[in-house]
Design a protein around this motif. Structure first.
Motif, PDB file in Angstrom:
ATOM      1  N   PRO A  97       8.686  -3.545 -77.017  1.00  0.00           N
ATOM      2  CA  PRO A  97       9.144  -2.237 -77.511  1.00  0.00           C
ATOM      3  C   PRO A  97      10.059  -1.507 -76.531  1.00  0.00           C
ATOM      4  O   PRO A  97       9.967  -1.692 -75.313  1.00  0.00           O
ATOM      5  N   ILE A  98      10.951  -0.701 -77.088  1.00  0.00           N
ATOM      6  CA  ILE A  98      11.708   0.295 -76.330  1.00  0.00           C
ATOM      7  C   ILE A  98      11.225   1.649 -76.845  1.00  0.00           C
ATOM      8  O   ILE A  98      11.310   1.916 -78.049  1.00  0.00           O
ATOM      9  N   VAL A  99      10.675   2.480 -75.966  1.00  0.00           N
ATOM     10  CA  VAL A  99      10.146   3.778 -76.385  1.00  0.00           C
ATOM     11  C   VAL A  99      11.265   4.816 -76.345  1.00  0.00           C
ATOM     12  O   VAL A  99      11.888   5.030 -75.302  1.00  0.00           O
ATOM     13  N   VAL A 100      11.528   5.426 -77.487  1.00  0.00           N
ATOM     14  CA  VAL A 100      12.532   6.486 -77.584  1.00  0.00           C
ATOM     15  C   VAL A 100      11.786   7.795 -77.814  1.00  0.00           C
ATOM     16  O   VAL A 100      11.165   7.990 -78.864  1.00  0.00           O
ATOM     17  N   VAL A 101      11.828   8.675 -76.816  1.00  0.00           N
ATOM     18  CA  VAL A 101      11.182   9.984 -76.948  1.00  0.00           C
ATOM     19  C   VAL A 101      12.203  10.906 -77.609  1.00  0.00           C
ATOM     20  O   VAL A 101      13.171  11.336 -76.978  1.00  0.00           O
ATOM     21  N   ASN A 102      11.984  11.178 -78.892  1.00  0.00           N
ATOM     22  CA  ASN A 102      12.962  11.936 -79.682  1.00  0.00           C
ATOM     23  C   ASN A 102      12.596  13.421 -79.716  1.00  0.00           C
ATOM     24  O   ASN A 102      11.454  13.796 -79.459  1.00  0.00           O
ATOM     25  N   LYS A 103      13.566  14.242 -80.030  1.00  0.00           N
ATOM     26  CA  LYS A 103      13.393  15.706 -80.146  1.00  0.00           C
ATOM     27  C   LYS A 103      12.945  16.329 -78.815  1.00  0.00           C
ATOM     28  O   LYS A 103      12.110  17.235 -78.794  1.00  0.00           O
ATOM     29  N   VAL A 104      13.517  15.839 -77.703  1.00  0.00           N
ATOM     30  CA  VAL A 104      13.134  16.375 -76.383  1.00  0.00           C
ATOM     31  C   VAL A 104      13.645  17.799 -76.175  1.00  0.00           C
ATOM     32  O   VAL A 104      13.232  18.479 -75.233  1.00  0.00           O
ATOM     33  N   ASP A 105      14.544  18.267 -77.057  1.00  0.00           N
ATOM     34  CA  ASP A 105      15.063  19.637 -76.921  1.00  0.00           C
ATOM     35  C   ASP A 105      14.243  20.646 -77.736  1.00  0.00           C
ATOM     36  O   ASP A 105      14.567  21.816 -77.784  1.00  0.00           O
ATOM     37  N   LYS A 106      13.151  20.179 -78.349  1.00  0.00           N
ATOM     38  CA  LYS A 106      12.290  21.098 -79.097  1.00  0.00           C
ATOM     39  C   LYS A 106      11.485  21.972 -78.150  1.00  0.00           C
ATOM     40  O   LYS A 106      11.084  21.512 -77.079  1.00  0.00           O
ATOM     41  N   PRO A 107      11.207  23.216 -78.511  1.00  0.00           N
ATOM     42  CA  PRO A 107      10.290  24.026 -77.699  1.00  0.00           C
ATOM     43  C   PRO A 107       8.900  23.377 -77.704  1.00  0.00           C
ATOM     44  O   PRO A 107       8.428  22.924 -78.745  1.00  0.00           O
ATOM     45  N   GLY A 108       8.288  23.304 -76.557  1.00  0.00           N
ATOM     46  CA  GLY A 108       6.959  22.694 -76.492  1.00  0.00           C
ATOM     47  C   GLY A 108       6.983  21.193 -76.302  1.00  0.00           C
ATOM     48  O   GLY A 108       5.935  20.538 -76.332  1.00  0.00           O
ATOM     49  N   ALA A 109       8.166  20.599 -76.110  1.00  0.00           N
ATOM     50  CA  ALA A 109       8.250  19.153 -75.891  1.00  0.00           C
ATOM     51  C   ALA A 109       7.637  18.801 -74.539  1.00  0.00           C
ATOM     52  O   ALA A 109       7.818  19.520 -73.550  1.00  0.00           O
ATOM     53  N   ASN A 110       6.907  17.701 -74.487  1.00  0.00           N
ATOM     54  CA  ASN A 110       6.269  17.253 -73.246  1.00  0.00           C
ATOM     55  C   ASN A 110       6.448  15.731 -73.116  1.00  0.00           C
ATOM     56  O   ASN A 110       5.527  14.958 -73.393  1.00  0.00           O
ATOM     57  N   PRO A 111       7.648  15.288 -72.703  1.00  0.00           N
ATOM     58  CA  PRO A 111       7.941  13.850 -72.671  1.00  0.00           C
ATOM     59  C   PRO A 111       6.987  13.041 -71.798  1.00  0.00           C
ATOM     60  O   PRO A 111       6.594  11.933 -72.176  1.00  0.00           O
ATOM     61  N   ASP A 112       6.595  13.571 -70.639  1.00  0.00           N
ATOM     62  CA  ASP A 112       5.697  12.816 -69.741  1.00  0.00           C
ATOM     63  C   ASP A 112       4.363  12.520 -70.417  1.00  0.00           C
ATOM     64  O   ASP A 112       3.836  11.408 -70.330  1.00  0.00           O
ATOM     65  N   LYS A 113       3.830  13.503 -71.081  1.00  0.00           N
ATOM     66  CA  LYS A 113       2.551  13.324 -71.783  1.00  0.00           C
ATOM     67  C   LYS A 113       2.690  12.279 -72.890  1.00  0.00           C
ATOM     68  O   LYS A 113       1.792  11.446 -73.103  1.00  0.00           O
ATOM     69  N   VAL A 114       3.821  12.310 -73.583  1.00  0.00           N
ATOM     70  CA  VAL A 114       4.070  11.364 -74.678  1.00  0.00           C
ATOM     71  C   VAL A 114       4.160   9.930 -74.155  1.00  0.00           C
ATOM     72  O   VAL A 114       3.604   8.996 -74.736  1.00  0.00           O
ATOM     73  N   ILE A 115       4.848   9.740 -73.033  1.00  0.00           N
ATOM     74  CA  ILE A 115       5.000   8.390 -72.460  1.00  0.00           C
ATOM     75  C   ILE A 115       3.645   7.854 -72.010  1.00  0.00           C
ATOM     76  O   ILE A 115       3.318   6.678 -72.234  1.00  0.00           O
ATOM     77  N   ASN A 116       2.834   8.698 -71.383  1.00  0.00           N
ATOM     78  CA  ASN A 116       1.489   8.274 -70.969  1.00  0.00           C
ATOM     79  C   ASN A 116       0.630   7.919 -72.181  1.00  0.00           C
ATOM     80  O   ASN A 116      -0.127   6.940 -72.156  1.00  0.00           O
ATOM     81  N   ALA A 117       0.765   8.714 -73.246  1.00  0.00           N
ATOM     82  CA  ALA A 117       0.002   8.437 -74.467  1.00  0.00           C
ATOM     83  C   ALA A 117       0.456   7.119 -75.100  1.00  0.00           C
ATOM     84  O   ALA A 117      -0.361   6.350 -75.616  1.00  0.00           O
ATOM     85  N   ALA A 118       1.773   6.831 -75.040  1.00  0.00           N
ATOM     86  CA  ALA A 118       2.300   5.576 -75.579  1.00  0.00           C
ATOM     87  C   ALA A 118       1.761   4.391 -74.773  1.00  0.00           C
ATOM     88  O   ALA A 118       1.376   3.360 -75.348  1.00  0.00           O
ATOM     89  N   PHE A 119       1.702   4.541 -73.450  1.00  0.00           N
ATOM     90  CA  PHE A 119       1.158   3.470 -72.600  1.00  0.00           C
ATOM     91  C   PHE A 119      -0.305   3.196 -72.952  1.00  0.00           C
ATOM     92  O   PHE A 119      -0.722   2.043 -73.102  1.00  0.00           O
ATOM     93  N   ASP A 120      -1.078   4.263 -73.096  1.00  0.00           N
ATOM     94  CA  ASP A 120      -2.497   4.114 -73.458  1.00  0.00           C
ATOM     95  C   ASP A 120      -2.648   3.448 -74.818  1.00  0.00           C
ATOM     96  O   ASP A 120      -3.529   2.607 -75.016  1.00  0.00           O
ATOM     97  N   LEU A 121      -1.780   3.815 -75.765  1.00  0.00           N
ATOM     98  CA  LEU A 121      -1.832   3.227 -77.102  1.00  0.00           C
ATOM     99  C   LEU A 121      -1.555   1.729 -77.043  1.00  0.00           C
ATOM    100  O   LEU A 121      -2.285   0.922 -77.629  1.00  0.00           O
ATOM    101  N   PHE A 122      -0.497   1.348 -76.311  1.00  0.00           N
ATOM    102  CA  PHE A 122      -0.161  -0.074 -76.188  1.00  0.00           C
ATOM    103  C   PHE A 122      -1.316  -0.845 -75.571  1.00  0.00           C
ATOM    104  O   PHE A 122      -1.625  -1.965 -75.982  1.00  0.00           O
ATOM    105  N   ASP A 123      -1.935  -0.243 -74.557  1.00  0.00           N
ATOM    106  CA  ASP A 123      -3.045  -0.908 -73.862  1.00  0.00           C
ATOM    107  C   ASP A 123      -4.214  -1.144 -74.831  1.00  0.00           C
ATOM    108  O   ASP A 123      -4.818  -2.223 -74.845  1.00  0.00           O
ATOM    109  N   LYS A 124      -4.532  -0.133 -75.636  1.00  0.00           N
ATOM    110  CA  LYS A 124      -5.625  -0.275 -76.613  1.00  0.00           C
ATOM    111  C   LYS A 124      -5.319  -1.322 -77.673  1.00  0.00           C
ATOM    112  O   LYS A 124      -6.224  -1.955 -78.207  1.00  0.00           O
ATOM    113  N   LEU A 125      -4.048  -1.488 -77.975  1.00  0.00           N
ATOM    114  CA  LEU A 125      -3.649  -2.441 -79.012  1.00  0.00           C
ATOM    115  C   LEU A 125      -3.473  -3.855 -78.463  1.00  0.00           C
ATOM    116  O   LEU A 125      -3.015  -4.751 -79.181  1.00  0.00           O
TER     117      LEU A 125
END
Length: 340
Positions: A123-151
């Motif tokens: 996979p290539i992870v694309v963190v979209n809508k990073v210009d939205k208010p409340g965006a938290n890219p670091d948290k999203v990337i960590n959550a994606a890593f955890d998801l991949f690990d569980k899968l």
């Protein structure tokens, strides 16, 4: 015939900006002429898809970037359309996992991602809508890593590249924040990441033909159309082929009428297609999903595609109730109780 081909699928939860991202990739690759009127969400061309703002049917398009032909498959984000997802992923060599920078991975991201990882796609992870208010890219990337690990992702799949993007504003960057001077305010960072990390399809053009049909279409002029990726060999119009339902299934002969490839949203006729090309063929009326179109002299069928069992099953049986076959004037629950 170009050998520079990349086949990718875009997977995401509903409303994470997948179809909007495809719009931008089509625009910025020069697919549309300057005078051409471009409709938003061009890939959602089904009436129900436009009404609900979701993708139901897996669809193909293609763009060119720096001399490389990139086939893009827009897959559904719903677990309900699992058959579409499975067939679409069988045609690609890599996936773009689009995740909303505020919401993070969602349940239906999990379903499609599990399918992609099980097939060994990186996979290539694309963190979209990073210009939205409340965006938290670091948290999203960590959550994606955890998801991949569980899968059950492999170490190679866990070492995924990350691209930050704003699909609606049409820019991407390899660094968090606004795009810097290196990439510019466009999608070049995403295109370059695809060319770098998605492997070209490894197949021998001189080998016997192997084309597995992953989807069907229909045209009132040419009849049934088969869509699939050429695994090996070379395909040409007016070619005699053998259509086989797996190594042990039934087979029949046929002749290819036209061979078409995707160019933008259009389908163009070609005189030849080789390994890695996603093509459309017509002329074989009884062609079906999962069959292999192969060389009659040296047939090498692929196993039939395996698709998940349906979520809901229904049994239609003969009526075995006590009142079966009996007629009555009163059929309300109280009257039926009195009869019983």
């Amino acid at each position: 015939m170009s050998t520079q081909i990349r086949n990718i699928a875009i997977i995401a939860h509903v409303d994470h900006g997948k179809t909007t991202m495809v719009d931008q990739l089509l625009r910025q690759s020069g697919t549309f002429a300057e005078h051409e009127k471009v409709v938003d969400t061009v890939m959602d061309n089904n009436a129900i898809e436009r009404e609900r703002g979701i993708t139901i049917l897996a669809k193909n398009c293609a763009v060119s970037w720096q001399g490389t032909h990139i086939n893009i498959v827009d897959t559904p984000g719903h677990a309900d359309f699992g058959g579409e997802v499975e067939r679409a992923l069988s045609m690609v060599d890599g996936v773009l996992l689009l995740i909303d920078a505020q919401e993070g991975p969602m349940p239906q991201t999990r379903f499609v991602t599990k399918k992609a990882l099980a097939l060994g796609l990186k996979p290539i992870v694309v963190v979209n809508k990073v210009d939205k208010p409340g965006a938290n890219p670091d948290k999203v990337i960590n959550a994606a890593f955890d998801l991949f690990d569980k899968l059950g992702a492999t170490d190679e799949q866990l070492d995924f590249p990350v691209v930050y993007a704003s699909g609606i504003n049409g820019w991407s960057s390899l660094e968090e924040g606004e795009p810097g001077e290196q990439w510019g305010p466009d999608m070049s960072a995403l295109f370059d990441t695809v060319l770098k990390h998605v492997p070209p399809h490894a197949g021998d053009a001189s080998a016997p033909l192997q084309l597995q049909i992953s989807a069907l279409d229909y045209n009132s002029f040419v009849g049934r159309i088969g869509v699939g990726r050429i695994n090996a060999g070379t395909l040409k119009p007016a070619m005699d082929v053998l259509v086989m339902e797996g190594p042990d299934g039934k087979s029949f002969k046929g002749r290819i009428n036209q061979v078409l490839k995707f160019q933008g949203l259009d389908r163009v006729q070609v005189t030849e297609a080789g390994p890695g090309d996603i093509v459309l063929i017509n002329g074989i009326e009884d062609i079906g999903i999962g069959v292999t179109v192969t060389d009659p002299a040296n047939s090498q069928p692929l196993p039939m595609l395996k698709i998940d069992e349906p979520t809901l099953t229904m049994n239609f049986c003969v009526n075995t109730s006590p009142l079966a076959g009996r007629e009555g004037k009163y059929v309300t629950s109280r009257q039926i109780w009195d009869r019983l």
